[in-house]
Design a protein around this motif. Structure first.
Motif, mmCIF file in Angstrom:
data_model
loop_
_atom_site.group_PDB
_atom_site.id
_atom_site.type_symbol
_atom_site.label_atom_id
_atom_site.label_comp_id
_atom_site.label_asym_id
_atom_site.label_seq_id
_atom_site.Cartn_x
_atom_site.Cartn_y
_atom_site.Cartn_z
ATOM 1 N N UNK A 87 81.393 81.295 21.340
ATOM 2 C CA UNK A 87 82.623 80.694 20.818
ATOM 3 C C UNK A 87 82.540 79.171 20.898
ATOM 4 N N UNK A 88 82.065 78.657 22.032
ATOM 5 C CA UNK A 88 81.977 77.203 22.210
ATOM 6 C C UNK A 88 81.048 76.571 21.179
ATOM 7 N N UNK A 89 79.931 77.217 20.899
ATOM 8 C CA UNK A 89 78.993 76.685 19.907
ATOM 9 C C UNK A 89 79.605 76.703 18.510
ATOM 10 N N UNK A 90 80.435 77.703 18.236
ATOM 11 C CA UNK A 90 81.132 77.756 16.936
ATOM 12 C C UNK A 90 82.109 76.591 16.824
ATOM 13 N N UNK A 91 82.849 76.303 17.897
ATOM 14 C CA UNK A 91 83.774 75.167 17.895
ATOM 15 C C UNK A 91 82.999 73.865 17.678
ATOM 16 N N UNK A 92 81.878 73.734 18.370
ATOM 17 C CA UNK A 92 81.039 72.531 18.240
ATOM 18 C C UNK A 92 80.595 72.340 16.793
ATOM 19 N N UNK A 93 80.166 73.419 16.172
ATOM 20 C CA UNK A 93 79.708 73.320 14.785
ATOM 21 C C UNK A 93 80.876 73.051 13.842
ATOM 22 N N UNK A 94 82.018 73.705 14.069
ATOM 23 C CA UNK A 94 83.207 73.487 13.223
ATOM 24 C C UNK A 94 83.561 72.007 13.163
ATOM 25 N N UNK A 95 83.419 71.327 14.297
ATOM 26 C CA UNK A 95 83.865 69.940 14.401
ATOM 27 C C UNK A 95 82.725 68.944 14.208
ATOM 28 N N UNK A 96 81.661 69.428 13.599
ATOM 29 C CA UNK A 96 80.559 68.547 13.229
ATOM 30 C C UNK A 96 79.870 67.887 14.396
ATOM 31 N N UNK A 97 79.927 68.517 15.573
ATOM 32 C CA UNK A 97 79.297 67.948 16.755
ATOM 33 C C UNK A 97 80.068 66.805 17.372
ATOM 34 N N UNK A 98 81.289 66.535 16.867
ATOM 35 C CA UNK A 98 82.067 65.400 17.388
ATOM 36 C C UNK A 98 82.740 65.704 18.725
ATOM 37 N N UNK A 99 82.941 66.979 19.018
ATOM 38 C CA UNK A 99 83.518 67.342 20.308
ATOM 39 C C UNK A 99 82.370 67.613 21.280
ATOM 40 N N UNK A 100 82.505 67.118 22.499
ATOM 41 C CA UNK A 100 81.470 67.330 23.510
ATOM 42 C C UNK A 100 81.701 68.683 24.173
ATOM 43 N N UNK A 101 80.707 69.555 24.106
ATOM 44 C CA UNK A 101 80.811 70.888 24.682
ATOM 45 C C UNK A 101 79.902 70.945 25.903
#
Length: 217
Positions: free
Chosen positions: A106-120
């Protein structure tokens, strides 16, 4: 910096309290994830998380994931998709081992959704001992495309005992100023950090470097 912390519930309340109350985060939201069963044991932990969330002024969400029912994990994604945060932290030192790979997906999906702009980040360590915040994406770097230039930069950074800077890469190793774009992409992939011009190593970056060196000694 606004943090959203995802906690798989399943270990001691003391560990959870130590993580949330340790001053490591600026918590905006907490997502407590559990699986059915052992309600009495988990209830006190969930109550403690609720009290901490109130003290921190953080929004609290509780999600139950049913084993072998993949559709239930999307509930975590739906919560995160509706939130705004700068850092997403998956707690990896506590909770159900069943949940951890699902939450990483799920976290990797969020990271990809936001173009890598969110730090996971993954809170990584052993319960009762020290733990560190590591860039989660870096742990899947062996499955990513890493260019030859990026490989060379990583070899210089991780092959050096002394700290390396972007300026060093240009003046000592013959890179052009475009190396800063290379560093930015490597940081996005979790393989290093750049702080005030200095390049810092990460655990997943070191793992990637050592694995690559084994492949091409």
């Amino acid at each position: 910096m606004d943090d959203c912390v995802v906690i798989p519930i399943g270990v001691t309340g003391e560990t959870v309290a130590g993580i949330l109350g340790g001053g490591t985060f600026q918590i905006k939201c907490i997502v407590a994830v559990t699986v059915p069963g052992f309600r009495e044991e988990k209830e006190s932990i969930l109550q403690g998380v609720e009290m901490l969330s109130q003290m921190l002024g953080a929004e609290l969400y509780q999600v139950t994931v049913v084993p072998r029912d993949a559709s239930t994990i999307t509930r975590v994604y739906e919560v995160l998709r509706g939130m705004k945060f700068r850092r997403l932290v998956i707690v990896g030192v506590t909770g159900s081992r069943y949940l951890l790979p699902l939450l990483i997906a799920v976290a990797l999906k969020v990271w990809r959704d936001r173009g890598g702009d969110v730090e996971v980040l993954l809170l990584h360590g052993v319960e009762g001992e020290d733990y560190t915040l590591e860039p989660l994406v870096g742990f899947v770097a062996p499955a990513m495309r890493i260019s030859g230039v990026q490989q060379r930069v990583l070899s210089i950074v991780y092959g050096s005992r002394e700290p390396v800077s972007g300026k060093d890469l240009i003046e000592k190793h013959g890179f052009t100023r475009s190396v800063y774009y290379v560093l930015a992409d490597l940081e996005r992939k979790g393989l290093l950090r750049v702080r005030r011009g200095r390049i810092e190593k990460t655990l997943p970056g070191e793992i990637y470097y050592l694995l690559a060196r084994e492949e091409n000694p």
